[in-house]
Design an enzyme around this catalytic site. Sequence first.
Site: not given
Ligand code: GLN
Length: 756
Positions: A691, A480, A601
């Site tokens: 995180h 990504e 959400e």
């Molecule tokens: N495919 C996205 C990533 O890996 C999923 C992001 C998310 O869960 N907010 O960044």
Amino acid sequence: MTTTIIGYPRIGSHRELKFAVQKYFKKEISAEELAQTAADLRKQNWDTISGAGIDQLVSNDFSYYDTTLDTANLLNIVPKRYKDLNLSSLDEYFAQARGYQGDKGDVTALSMKKWFNTNYHYLVPEFDDDTDVKLVGTKIFDEYQEAKDQGYQTRPVVLGPYSLLRLSAFEGNRQDTDFTSALVSAYEGIFEKLADLGADWIQLDEPQLVKDQSEADLELFTDLYKPLLSNKHGLKVLAQTYFGDVRDSYDLLTSLDFDGLGLDFHEGDESLNLIESKGFPEDKVLYAGVINGKNIWKANYDQRLDLLHKLPKTNIVLSTSCSLLHVPYTLENEPQLDEKYKKYLAFAKEKLTELTDLDHILGGSGDDALKANEALFAKPRYEENQAIIDKVASLKESDFHREPSFEERAAIQKKEFDLPELPTTTIGSFPQTREVRRNRAKYKRGEITKEQYDQFNRDKIKECVEFQEKIGLDVLVHGEYERNDMVEYFGEKLDGFLFTSNAWVQSYGTRGVKPPIIWGDVNRTAPITVAESVYAQSLTDKPVKGMLTGPVTILNWSFPREDISKKESTLQIALAIQAEALDLEKNGIKIIQIDEPALREKLPLRKSDWYSRYLDWAIPAFRLVGSKVQPTTQIHTHMCYSEFGDIIDAIDAMDADVISFEASRADLTLLDTLQKTHFKTHVGPGVYDIHSPRIPSEDEVAGTIHKILKKVPLQNVWINPDCGLKTRGTTETTASLENVVAATQQVRKELAHEGR
Ligand code: GLN
Ligand code: ZN
């Protein structure tokens, strides 16, 4: 009539507060300099709001980080572990907000939760057995006085005691009701001091009331407010609600000695009904939330006037439906956005004018404003895409169902992919390092060509695929690198979206989001992700997942249209993403992940609305995306946040083949739910928390895998981190993933040994 607002954005129209706070964190500016920036921003806000002609201003809606945390600190609700650090009160505040690691100690932050149905997050106050609730802070008084010194009489705002209790966590033996009398005294102290300083009104925010209220809830509310309102020190008290209606507490609210009630006429479906059927007490002022505080569309004045004609004529104040905190500052910061769009939009500053326009129209002096508004709404706002509208209208029940059944597909895919037990994968993104972001910035500034930009990303994809192969992951991703944001990336490539330059909205503390605006009918005119996925797949024999953002998440993280339903908008987006999924499949991508991190959400605040107003269309919209692919194509999804317990059946009904969850932070409590409900979807409950920069050891991950295997059948389990890796550094990512693969191999060996 009188006009007011509930609150105003505070981050600064160019995010000045964010940058100042971050500088303070880095010790680049002093506490005094930070305080000066904050004071400047408050002054600008008061000047702007007053300058727009709003009659009643508010104060104490400002915050360095979060107003719920401000309220907790005002009332001495600060856990001992922070007090023990012996920091300045400002640093103690920030320690609660974001943790502290330094020469005075090492503590994590308070936990953070979503603020009702918004994308704003509040810090969860913690009560324990040592908590001694008493009025110790001065922020609310200081900011009231500061405005007064500038010539502004304001209505100080603070979170009310009931919502405060309901939003807090109770860590010790003492429960909410054990704190009522201390809270009553503390709030009474606030009343007394404000009255002394010369305030005439106070606004107590009680948004909790728009959720389902039990007898016990209403009893607690009464126990807090009966004594408190018997001793107002001459102050007038406004009970302010928002994000819904107060159907359970309307009788109680009108019977108590409040001087004003703030009701939301946008999200409060029953607000008008309550007033029409039960009447509104003559001795109270109605703060009527008639201008939408949450969305960015210009109000239709005729509609608003129709509503206002049904409300009491006297003792009414025109207001917004919620704090303007949830919309960006002003359209003045969007010079690149064409006037043909802007004339339909209203951000915070423009909403002030809407309030005064309505006031003038009702007072007989607003003819021009009304005419201009009517002219705007008389013409179609945009050009409809009839083909898309027809396509949505002609969707059949069968379009939302994938054939054959989950079980049959599972058998077919087992053969097709022949993956080892406990297949390993990641969620999609790999670290967005400085060079990745720099490459994008250069391209945006026109310093490099599209070819150069793409080539850089291709090199990163290659590196990423090679890395994943090397460490032995089973199902790969492309990383990504081409995405800054998972919604913006798709929005930019679809028809129907608008983008802003400076329209930031606070998400939490110093973090902002810049949601796109869904302007018109959504249409896909060209493939979006195919090139990157196909390239990545060409580099390896292992399956590479195609990576799409789901329709519900795209809608929930945008400003939605209001002229058509959210359901219809989402179905348009779903058809666009479906076309993309089919293109990926046609081009040889065999596993497709459709991310829905934001699905949970926007679950309605009232349980009775969960299905009828949301899940009944949101889940089918997701299914629509994957309903047409071959049985041999495997559909994955991913969701963040672990509070899924109560909607787990809806998640299973998404009918994905595999789902990955963020579960590691909640101590894997989700696993019990999966077991209890016989969750059918194959599942990867994240085995470590991405995180945090912490690297989980091999044994730790193996331990987690064993915990998972106690609750979920072996053949259903996938192994993965709990979310995308884009915010992480390369070093910790490499080490963590190596440990994940090693741990999985270790467990596989143990299982083989046991003959399983
Ligand atoms: N495919 C996205 C990533 O890996 C999923 C992001 C998310 O869960 N907010 O960044
Ligand atoms: Zn996630």
